[in-house]
Every structure is written in C-alpha cells, then in structure tokens.
Design a protein around this motif. Structure first.
Motif, PDB file in Angstrom:
ATOM      1  N   ALA A   1       0.836  -1.205   0.000  1.00 14.89           N
ATOM      2  CA  ALA A   1       0.000   0.000   0.000  1.00 14.89           C
ATOM      3  C   ALA A   1       0.870   1.254   0.000  1.00 14.89           C
ATOM      4  CB  ALA A   1      -0.925   0.005   1.208  1.00 14.89           C
ATOM      5  N   SER A   2       1.917   1.253   0.823  1.00 17.35           N
ATOM      6  CA  SER A   2       2.803   2.403   0.902  1.00 17.35           C
ATOM      7  C   SER A   2       3.579   2.592  -0.398  1.00 17.35           C
ATOM      8  CB  SER A   2       3.769   2.231   2.077  1.00 17.35           C
ATOM      9  OG  SER A   2       4.588   3.367   2.235  1.00 17.35           O
ATOM     10  N   ALA A   3       4.021   1.486  -0.990  1.00 17.56           N
ATOM     11  CA  ALA A   3       4.764   1.576  -2.251  1.00 17.56           C
ATOM     12  C   ALA A   3       3.897   2.143  -3.367  1.00 17.56           C
ATOM     13  CB  ALA A   3       5.293   0.200  -2.636  1.00 17.56           C
ATOM     14  N   LEU A   4       2.632   1.752  -3.395  1.00 10.72           N
ATOM     15  CA  LEU A   4       1.728   2.278  -4.415  1.00 10.72           C
ATOM     16  C   LEU A   4       1.558   3.795  -4.309  1.00 10.72           C
ATOM     17  CD1 LEU A   4      -0.958  -0.554  -4.397  1.00 10.72           C
ATOM     18  CD2 LEU A   4       0.397   0.159  -6.387  1.00 10.72           C
ATOM     19  N   LYS A   5       1.686   4.318  -3.098  1.00  9.22           N
ATOM     20  CA  LYS A   5       1.543   5.754  -2.877  1.00  9.22           C
ATOM     21  C   LYS A   5       2.838   6.520  -3.117  1.00  9.22           C
ATOM     22  CE  LYS A   5      -2.142   5.492   0.601  1.00  9.22           C
ATOM     23  NZ  LYS A   5      -2.500   5.774   2.017  1.00  9.22           N
ATOM     24  N   HIS A   6       3.974   5.917  -2.755  1.00 11.38           N
ATOM     25  CA  HIS A   6       5.204   6.705  -2.663  1.00 11.38           C
ATOM     26  C   HIS A   6       6.343   6.289  -3.601  1.00 11.38           C
ATOM     27  CE1 HIS A   6       3.392   8.463   0.853  1.00 11.38           C
ATOM     28  NE2 HIS A   6       3.320   7.296   1.459  1.00 11.38           N
ATOM     29  N   ALA A   7       6.290   5.083  -4.176  1.00 11.43           N
ATOM     30  CA  ALA A   7       7.461   4.574  -4.902  1.00 11.43           C
ATOM     31  C   ALA A   7       7.487   4.945  -6.377  1.00 11.43           C
ATOM     32  CB  ALA A   7       7.552   3.050  -4.741  1.00 11.43           C
TER      33      ALA A   7
ATOM     34  N   LEU B   1       5.651   3.777  -8.833  1.00 11.17           N
ATOM     35  CA  LEU B   1       5.616   2.545  -9.611  1.00 11.17           C
ATOM     36  C   LEU B   1       4.895   2.745 -10.929  1.00 11.17           C
ATOM     37  CD1 LEU B   1       4.723  -0.024  -6.792  1.00 11.17           C
ATOM     38  CD2 LEU B   1       6.992   0.751  -7.553  1.00 11.17           C
ATOM     39  N   THR B   2       5.398   2.077 -11.959  1.00  9.64           N
ATOM     40  CA  THR B   2       4.786   2.138 -13.285  1.00  9.64           C
ATOM     41  C   THR B   2       4.737   0.737 -13.885  1.00  9.64           C
ATOM     42  OG1 THR B   2       6.927   2.537 -14.358  1.00  9.64           O
ATOM     43  CG2 THR B   2       5.648   4.473 -13.708  1.00  9.64           C
ATOM     44  N   GLY B   3       3.953   0.593 -14.932  1.00  4.71           N
ATOM     45  CA  GLY B   3       3.930  -0.641 -15.701  1.00  4.71           C
ATOM     46  C   GLY B   3       3.707  -1.893 -14.879  1.00  4.71           C
ATOM     47  N   GLU B   4       4.549  -2.897 -15.142  1.00  6.23           N
ATOM     48  CA  GLU B   4       4.402  -4.191 -14.480  1.00  6.23           C
ATOM     49  C   GLU B   4       4.645  -4.103 -12.978  1.00  6.23           C
ATOM     50  OE1 GLU B   4       3.565  -8.411 -14.897  1.00  6.23           O
ATOM     51  OE2 GLU B   4       3.110  -6.555 -15.969  1.00  6.23           O
ATOM     52  N   HIS B   5       5.512  -3.209 -12.550  1.00  4.58           N
ATOM     53  CA  HIS B   5       5.738  -3.010 -11.112  1.00  4.58           C
ATOM     54  C   HIS B   5       4.434  -2.592 -10.425  1.00  4.58           C
ATOM     55  CE1 HIS B   5       9.928  -2.694 -12.530  1.00  4.58           C
ATOM     56  NE2 HIS B   5      10.281  -3.035 -11.294  1.00  4.58           N
ATOM     57  N   LYS B   6       3.740  -1.670 -11.055  1.00  7.06           N
ATOM     58  CA  LYS B   6       2.491  -1.177 -10.459  1.00  7.06           C
ATOM     59  C   LYS B   6       1.418  -2.255 -10.481  1.00  7.06           C
ATOM     60  CE  LYS B   6      -0.500   2.901 -10.527  1.00  7.06           C
ATOM     61  NZ  LYS B   6      -0.728   4.215 -11.198  1.00  7.06           N
ATOM     62  N   ARG B   7       1.352  -3.013 -11.565  1.00  8.03           N
ATOM     63  CA  ARG B   7       0.360  -4.083 -11.655  1.00  8.03           C
ATOM     64  C   ARG B   7       0.615  -5.140 -10.584  1.00  8.03           C
ATOM     65  NH1 ARG B   7      -1.326  -8.777 -14.682  1.00  8.03           N
ATOM     66  NH2 ARG B   7       0.731  -9.179 -15.577  1.00  8.03           N
ATOM     67  N   LEU B   8       1.877  -5.508 -10.404  1.00  9.99           N
ATOM     68  CA  LEU B   8       2.214  -6.472  -9.356  1.00  9.99           C
ATOM     69  C   LEU B   8       1.828  -5.943  -7.983  1.00  9.99           C
ATOM     70  CD1 LEU B   8       5.191  -8.735  -8.752  1.00  9.99           C
ATOM     71  CD2 LEU B   8       4.806  -6.903  -7.104  1.00  9.99           C
ATOM     72  N   ALA B   9       2.203  -4.715  -7.686  1.00  8.71           N
ATOM     73  CA  ALA B   9       1.939  -4.157  -6.361  1.00  8.71           C
ATOM     74  C   ALA B   9       0.444  -4.129  -6.066  1.00  8.71           C
ATOM     75  CB  ALA B   9       2.529  -2.759  -6.242  1.00  8.71           C
ATOM     76  N   ARG B  10      -0.358  -3.749  -7.059  1.00 13.04           N
ATOM     77  CA  ARG B  10      -1.811  -3.715  -6.870  1.00 13.04           C
ATOM     78  C   ARG B  10      -2.363  -5.116  -6.603  1.00 13.04           C
ATOM     79  NH1 ARG B  10      -3.779   0.369 -11.755  1.00 13.04           N
ATOM     80  NH2 ARG B  10      -3.625   2.326 -10.568  1.00 13.04           N
TER      81      ARG B  10
ATOM     82  N   PHE C   1       8.517   2.318   6.444  1.00 13.69           N
ATOM     83  CA  PHE C   1       9.292   1.613   5.430  1.00 13.69           C
ATOM     84  C   PHE C   1      10.464   2.436   4.887  1.00 13.69           C
ATOM     85  CE2 PHE C   1       5.071  -0.342   5.338  1.00 13.69           C
ATOM     86  CZ  PHE C   1       5.433  -1.666   5.584  1.00 13.69           C
ATOM     87  N   GLY C   2      10.598   3.670   5.347  1.00 13.07           N
ATOM     88  CA  GLY C   2      11.752   4.480   4.978  1.00 13.07           C
ATOM     89  C   GLY C   2      12.005   4.532   3.481  1.00 13.07           C
TER      90      GLY C   2
END
Length: 224
Positions: A89-95, A97-106, A135-136
């Motif tokens: 959840a935090s990565a989706l907000k702050h990292a 993320l695009t493309g496959e990274h974002k799809r995986l995280a979701r 998570f720094g």
C-alpha cells in the motif's frame, strides 16, 4: 539475505527457524531482550497466512479447539500479513511505480489484504492488532521497492515451508498449503520483473523461526 532499511542495508545472511511449541512464551521473552521486537509480544509463532484459514474455523468453538501452537502461528502470520499489505500500500503511494511493477503491487496488495481479513475473521478476539510501520527509503523509488519486495516474498515462501511440518490442525495445515504456492508465485513474479531467475534452483531452502524473527525485526519496518 539483505533487506533495504531506510538509508542503508541490513545484512541478514545468517539469520532466519521455527518451532511451534512454546512459541508465544519464546517470542515474548525475545521481545523483552531485544530492541525493535515489540511486535513479537503480540504475534508469537511462525509464519503462515491466507484466506483459506477461515474455512471451518470461523466460530469461537472451533478456535477454542485449535492447538495453542497453531493459534500462535496464525497470529504471527497476521502480523506478517499486516506488514506485507502495508508495504505494498505504501509503495503504491510513494514509490512511483509504473507498468508491471504497479500491476504487481496492486495485485499482491489485494492478496495480502485478503489474507489479513481472513486471519482476523478466523482469530476473532484473539487476533493481534495492526502494528505501526515505517518503510523508509524502501518505498521511495521503484528500484528500492523491487529489491525489498523480492526479499519479503522469498522470506515468506521459505517461512511457510519451514513451519508446515509443525502445524497440528488439519484446517490450518490445509490453509498453509493453499497459501504457500500463492506466495511462491508472488516471489517468482517480482524476481522476474527484477531481472532475477524466477526459479533459481531445483530445491528451495526453508527458514526457521529464529531466522524469520531476526529477519523481520532487523528491517526496522515494524515500529511498535
């Protein structure tokens, strides 16, 4: 094994062992002895997780009949599922993320959130509360997210594998077996995205209780 931790990395190569009997007492003692282990007082046993735990175990009567060691396993599982769900959840907000990274995280966030809901429903009033997380730098870039997600998912797979022989309840055992391959698929997916071999060897190592507790504690992600 290395986890990204804020601005530096923590070497966890030699940390990661599970026994179930007396797990609650053991982890409570360890929490008093070591810093950044407050969550262990509330979680007590080994790693496990997944929606299938609810099946056949939703009533207070069923929980009362569940071996204490398995309840400890489920509560530690819930703490780890809280961690993973919060991380994605935090990565989706702050990292960024695009493309496959974002799809995986979701996708993985949805899975981990479902695990949390199922474990809480199964444990009822015995469920541990959600810790607070930080998570720094692990969620401030796509590359940092990828490295951390690989370690989290690999650790989860190996923890399931190490703990399964100690589970006494058939319901919990079947639940663990239903969740383990899902975690393995998460691990293979993020490894592939990160340019690592999805299945690097013919045999997979298992993690013990002390190794998992040390690995999670050393990240510093769980604050209280």
């Amino acid at each position: 094994m290395t986890f990204l931790h804020r601005e530096s990395q923590v070497d966890l190569t030699d940390v990661v062992a599970f026994d179930v009997d007396g797990a609650l007492q053991e982890t409570a003692e360890e929490a008093r002895r070591q810093s950044r282990r407050m969550f262990l007082r509330r979680s007590g046993g080994a790693a496990l997780g997944g929606a299938a735990l609810v099946a056949g175990m939703g009533s207070s009567t069923a929980m009362a009949a569940t071996p204490k060691g398995d309840v400890a396993i489920a509560n530690f599982a819930l703490t780890l599922e809280y961690l993973e769900s919060a991380f994605y959840a935090s990565a989706l907000k702050h990292a960024g993320l695009t493309g496959e990274h974002k799809r995986l995280a979701r996708t993985v966030h949805q899975h981990e959130a479902a695990h949390v809901a199922a474990l809480k429903k199964m444990l009822g009033s015995a469920a541990v509360k959600r810790p607070s997380f930080d998570f720094g730098s692990a969620v401030t870039s796509q590359s940092a997210f990828t490295a951390t997600a690989i370690k989290l998912e690999d650790t989860g797979v190996e923890a399931y594998q190490g703990q399964a022989p100690f589970i006494k309840s058939q319901a919990v055992f079947k639940a663990a077996l239903s969740i383990h391959p899902v975690e393995a698929r998460h691990a293979a997916w993020i490894r592939n995205i990160g340019g690592m071999a999805p299945a690097p060897a013919a045999f997979n190592p298992a993690l013990t209780k002390s190794q998992v507790l040390a690995a999670v504690g050393a990240t510093g992600f769980i604050k209280a």
